[in-house]
Design an enzyme around this catalytic site. Sequence first.
Site, mmCIF file in Angstrom:
data_model
loop_
_atom_site.group_PDB
_atom_site.id
_atom_site.type_symbol
_atom_site.label_atom_id
_atom_site.label_comp_id
_atom_site.label_asym_id
_atom_site.label_seq_id
_atom_site.Cartn_x
_atom_site.Cartn_y
_atom_site.Cartn_z
ATOM 1 C CG ASP A 207 -2.033 1.039 1.148
ATOM 2 O OD1 ASP A 207 -2.343 1.513 0.031
ATOM 3 O OD2 ASP A 207 -2.583 1.402 2.206
ATOM 4 C CG ASP A 224 -1.152 2.444 6.539
ATOM 5 O OD1 ASP A 224 -1.567 1.568 7.324
ATOM 6 O OD2 ASP A 224 -1.892 3.099 5.787
#
Length: 273
Positions: A207, A224
Site C-alpha cells: 500500500d 502503514d
Amino acid sequence: MTALTFSTVEPGDDQRWSTWPAITPSQRGPEPWPDWVVTSAGAIDTELGVVKTGKEADLYLIERFQPGLTPADPPVQSTILAAKRYRTLEHRDFHRSAEYQEGRRTRRSRDERAVAKGSSYGRSFAAGMWAFAEFEALSTMYAAGAPVPYPVQVDGTELLMEFIGEGTTAAPRLAQSREEPAGLRPLLDQIVEAMQLFARAGFVHGDLSPYNLLVHEGRVVVIDLPQIVDAIANPNGVGMLHRDCVNIADWFTRKRVEVDAEALFGELLAELY
Ligand SMILES: Nc1ncnc2c1ncn2[C@@H]1O[C@H](COP(=O)(O)OP(=O)(O)OP(=O)(O)O)[C@@H](O)[C@H]1O
Ligand SMILES: [Mg+2]
C-alpha cells in the site's frame, strides 16, 4: 532508615498505568530496546489527543512517562508515542482484507468463521489481528534496517510506536511536499532504497503511496504496514509490488522527477529471487 523510593503519583483522568509491564515479551518491540523506551513499572500513559482518523484505524498521541517521587517532581523519563488504534466496529472495510490474507492462516478456525461472519467478536478479533500483523511487520522491517517507526508494543487492538515528528506535531506526508524536483530526487532515492530492503527481506509493502511515507528532517519514513505481504508465498505479491512501483513512479513523474515504473519493478524483482 531507607528513603521512600516509590512514587506517590497515580494516574488521573485521561491517564492509565503504562501497559508495558503487563504485556508478554512477544508483544514488545525488538531488542535491544532503544533508550527512549520507558519500561518502568510505575510509568503512566497520558492521552494527548487524536492526530488523524483513518479508514481502519485512528492515530492518537500519548505521553508515556515515569513520574518523579511526588506530583511536584519532574518526570524521571518521558516520551511521546504514536498509538494506532484499530477500529472494531462499523465503517471498517473488511473486504479489502481478502487480497492480503491469501496464503496467511489464522490458528483457530473459530476465529476465521467469526471474522467471516462479521460478528462483534469477529470484528474485534480482526482488528487485533491487523494490529498484531502491523506490529510484526514493523518489527521485521526495523530489524532489516528499513526506515520504519520503531514498534514499541502491541496490546489487543492498540499498536504503540515511535512518533515521527517534532514535539507533538506529526511529520508531513510526502503527498504534502512542496519540494522542487531537485529536493525530491534524494527522497526518491531513499524510497527506492527502502523498497529494496523490503524486497531483500522477501516482502512487499502493498500500500505504498505518498500518503504512507512521512518526511522528517529530510529522511523518509515508511508507515502503514499491516498489509505487508510475502512477495513469493502470496499469489498477489508480485502484482502488489508492481502496483507499489507504479504509485511511486507516477507521483514523482507528475512532480517532474522522471521514474520508469517498469525499470524500478524489474530492479526490485531481481532482489526477490
Ligand atoms: N508513527 C507515526 N508518527 C507520526 N505520524 C504518524 C505515525 N503513524 C501514522 N501517522 C499519521 O497518521 C496517519 C494515519 O496512519 P496510517 O496511514 O498508518 O493509518 P491508516 O488507518 O491506514 O490511515 P489511512 O486510511 O489514512 O491510510 C498517517 O498518514 C500519518 O499522518
Ligand atoms: Mg495510511
